[in-house]
Every structure is written in structure tokens, then in C-alpha cells.
Design an enzyme around this catalytic site. Structure first.
Site, PDB file in Angstrom:
ATOM      1  N   ASP A 180       7.177 -47.500 -47.784  1.00  0.00           N
ATOM      2  CA  ASP A 180       7.275 -46.172 -48.408  1.00  0.00           C
ATOM      3  C   ASP A 180       6.035 -45.971 -49.283  1.00  0.00           C
ATOM      4  OD1 ASP A 180       7.948 -43.912 -49.902  1.00  0.00           O
ATOM      5  OD2 ASP A 180       9.453 -44.960 -51.098  1.00  0.00           O
ATOM      6  N   GLU A 212       3.316 -39.121 -55.975  1.00  0.00           N
ATOM      7  CA  GLU A 212       4.664 -38.748 -55.556  1.00  0.00           C
ATOM      8  C   GLU A 212       5.715 -39.589 -56.272  1.00  0.00           C
ATOM      9  OE1 GLU A 212       8.299 -38.760 -52.853  1.00  0.00           O
ATOM     10  OE2 GLU A 212       7.085 -40.402 -53.632  1.00  0.00           O
ATOM     11  N   ASP A 235       8.161 -39.060 -44.661  1.00  0.00           N
ATOM     12  CA  ASP A 235       8.565 -40.100 -45.605  1.00  0.00           C
ATOM     13  C   ASP A 235       9.699 -40.905 -44.974  1.00  0.00           C
ATOM     14  OD1 ASP A 235       8.820 -41.618 -47.968  1.00  0.00           O
ATOM     15  OD2 ASP A 235       8.567 -39.844 -49.241  1.00  0.00           O
ATOM     16  N   HIS A 329      12.382 -49.041 -52.175  1.00  0.00           N
ATOM     17  CA  HIS A 329      11.858 -49.339 -53.508  1.00  0.00           C
ATOM     18  C   HIS A 329      11.982 -50.815 -53.892  1.00  0.00           C
ATOM     19  CE1 HIS A 329      11.576 -45.017 -55.311  1.00  0.00           C
ATOM     20  NE2 HIS A 329      11.109 -45.106 -54.075  1.00  0.00           N
TER      21      HIS A 329
END
Length: 365
Positions: A180, A212, A235, A329
Site C-alpha cells: 500500500d 495520502e 489503492d 498498514h
């Protein structure tokens, strides 16, 4: 398998590029585009823009993805050389202890470190099952004192990211730091190369955006200048094929690219995207024509910079499309190379087949 796609993905995942510090990523992408005859330029914030001129009687398209990654900033340097840090972006605190990181010095050199984890033998029973807030953690880089840290050019404000890693897992899966959205960057680069010599298509603005993960607004100045009619944002799409995610949807790695039908942050930022219905129908139609499975997703807790792009000028017809990904993440994220390859083919055809009759208003619904 697309060998050039794998090369791009590996290279991009191994370049640290914290929000606000995307310069090395931008430089790599600029060179990659230039090697295929695509000139590009950057703006004051560091966004990279390449415009592929097309038919003026067709709606213009902004195809974009973000270059940056989440991470940390040096907050305090202790007298014994340990580093205190501030989070930058949605970093999960539960996954921080014992992680390898790199701190980027003033000269760009990377210094390795480890986020602390209290010795197990000294951990009280009530501590064993608690998530330690990041403000109580520190980074150990092997320095003896504050002066040694200063001498190598690490200062308050120096950027920190997870230690960059990238590897193929089995025949189709890929694991890496900042999948990501370096996977998105690889997809957009390959899409740009495929459409650049096609004459009968819309004007396409290829954009690699900044910040972002920080505030979602780094790409706003670009859209305000370019004034696109259509925006396609690339994305991650949350994969739901692990035991912890099975109740969240039906998206699977290897099941094809994804299309978001609803996103809403729901945690303080009252923003999200409900895609333009004509774009939804367009992508569905193209996917069917190409026999590419197109997965659908609808999630609260997800937000992209398209949330702000859609509101530029008189409004922009917008849609989020992307690739399924696991473990968002985290220090290592996982995607499927087949999904990326299919996404490139889908985007190429979806863009090329936007004609002068494509309806941007809602009046035909």
C-alpha cells in the site's frame, strides 16, 4: 507472469518514502516513465504528473495512486542514544514492538534500528496481554549517546519507516513493505506504458501523489490545476479471505481486481466515496468483456484521497478501484500478482473505451 511488474514492485517496496519524504520514490518513477518515453513533472508538494494527450472531445481522466507510506518521525533523542518517535499515518500500535525500522539521516543514508519490547522475564502478569502505547516505546539503533546520533545526521523530525523488504511468496503471492501503495504505483506505471501510444482515447493525466497517509490531501492541488472530468484512484482493496476478516466481505486474493461501492472513514473524518454509477457500470461492462472477475467491496474504516478529489471544482466523476491485499498498514503486506496484472488490463481497456458519449451527469439514471 508479468516479469516487469514484479521488478517494479520489488524495486518500489525497497525504497523508503514516508509521507512528505517521497523524493526517492518519485525519482525512481520519473526515470521509469522517461525510459519509456513518457515525460513527467513535479509540483511544489512533490506530486508527479504525466499527461498523455488524447481526443479533446472525450472526458479527461485523472488516473492516480499515492507514492508515500506510513511510518514515524523522530520526536526525541535520549541522552543514551535511544530514539523516541511520533506516529505518521495509521500505524497499528499492536504491531510495533520488536519491529525492524530504518531512520533516514540528513544525507539520505539509512540507519537500522529495532522498536523496543520489554524483556519477557521482567514483564508482570498484567502486562503480558496489553498493547503498549507507542509513546512508551523507543528505537534502539546501537548508539551509545545523543552525540553519536547527531553526528550521523539524525535529528528531531528525521523520517522513519519499517525496514524495507520485498519477496515473492509461492508462484503468485507477493509480500512487501508498503504494498500500500507501491503496488498501485507499479500498476499505474504499467498502465501508462500500455495506453501512451493508443491514439483514439481520452486525455489521461497520470498522477503519483504525496501525503495520502498523512492527511489525504496531497493530491488536491493537482486536481485543482488539471480539472479532470473523471478520476480513477488505485489503492488496496481489503481482502476478506483470512479467518479474522471473513465476516467483512467476500474479497479474495487471486479473485481479481476490486471496485469499491462504498467507503466511509467513520473515525472522525466525515468523508468517503460513493462512486459515480456510470463508472461502476462502465467497469462492470469492461470486466465482462475481458472475462476479468471484478470483486466488489463496501467498507467503513477505509478512506482514500479520492474523497477530496471528487469535490474539486464543479465535482469529478470518481471511482476507487484496486487490488485485494492482506494485513493493511502492517510492516509486511501481501497481494496477488495475478490481481495486479488483471487490474492493468482492466484499466487499459476501461480508459481507452471512454468515448465522447460517456455521460458525466446523473440525469440519465
Amino acid at each position: 507472469m508479468n516479469k516487469n511488474l514484479i521488478r517494479l514492485l520489488k524495486d518500489l517496496c525497497l525504497i523508503p518514502g514516508l509521507s512528505g519524504y517521497e523524493d526517492q520514490v518519485r525519482s525512481y518513477i520519473k526515470k521509469e516513465l522517461s525510459s519509456d518515453g513518457i515525460p513527467s513533472k513535479s509540483d511544489i508538494l512533490g506530486n508527479l504528473i504525466a499527461t498523455l494527450e488524447g481526443s479533446r472531445n472525450k472526458p479527461s481522466v485523472m488516473l492516480f495512486t499515492h507514492m508515500d507510506q506510513l511510518g514515524f518521525i523522530v520526536k526525541k533523542i535520549e541522552s543514551n542514544g535511544l530514539i523516541r518517535f511520533e506516529r505518521l499515518g495509521g500505524v497499528p500500535e499492536k504491531a510495533l514492538v520488536s519491529q525492524e525500522v530504518v531512520v533516514i539521516a540528513n544525507d539520505g543514508k539509512l540507519y537500522e534500528g529495532i522498536i523496543s519490547n520489554k524483556s519477557h522475564h521482567a514483564t508482570d502478569l498484567e502486562e503480558k496481554y496489553k498493547v503498549i502505547p507507542y509513546k512508551y516505546l523507543f528505537i534502539d539503533m546501537g548508539f551509545e549517546n545523543e552525540q553519536e546520533v547527531d553526528e550521523v545526521g539524525i535529528k528531531i523530525g528525521s523520517p522513519i519507516t519499517y525496514a524495507p523488504k520485498a519477496k515473492q511468496m509461492g508462484p503468485n503471492k507477493f509480500s512487501g513493505t508498503a504494498i500500500d501503495d507501491r503496488a498501485g504505483c507499479a500498476v499505474v506505471i504499467e498502465t501508462a506504458k500500455k495506453i501512451k501510444n493508443i491514439k483514439d482515447r481520452p486525455t489521461v493525466h497520470i498522477v503519483f501523489s504525496v501525503q495520502e497517509e498523512f492527511n489525504l490531501r496531497g493530491s488536491l492541488p493537482v486536481a485543482q490545476v488539471l480539472k479532470p472530468d473523471i478520476a480513477m484512484q488505485i489503492d488496496l482493496i481489503l481482502a476478506n479471505d483470512t479467518p479474522d476478516m471473513i465476516s467483512q466481505g467476500n474479497v479474495k486474493l487471486g479473485g481479481g481486481p476490486g471496485m469499491s461501492l462504498y467507503s466511509f472513514h467513520g473515525r472522525g473524518t466525515l468523508n468517503g466515496v460513493i462512486p459515480h454509477p456510470n463508472l461502476v457500470n462502465h467497469f462492470d461492462k469492461i470486466a465482462n468483456q475481458l472475462s476479468i472477475p471484478l470483486q466488489r467491496t463496501a467498507n467503513t474504516g477505509v478512506l482514500t484521497d479520492l474523497s477530496y478529489i471528487q469535490l474539486v471544482n464543479g465535482g469529478v466523476a470518481s471511482i476507487d478501484v484496486g487490488f485485494p491485499m492482506r494485513y493493511s498498514h502492517s510492516s509486511l503486506e501481501v497481494c496477488d500478482l495475478r490481481d495486479l496484472d488483471n487490474l492493468i488490463n482492466l484499466l487499459e481497456s476501461a480508459i481507452v473505451k471512454i468515448d465522447k458519449n460517456f455521460i458525466l451527469t446523473r440525469d440519465n439514471l
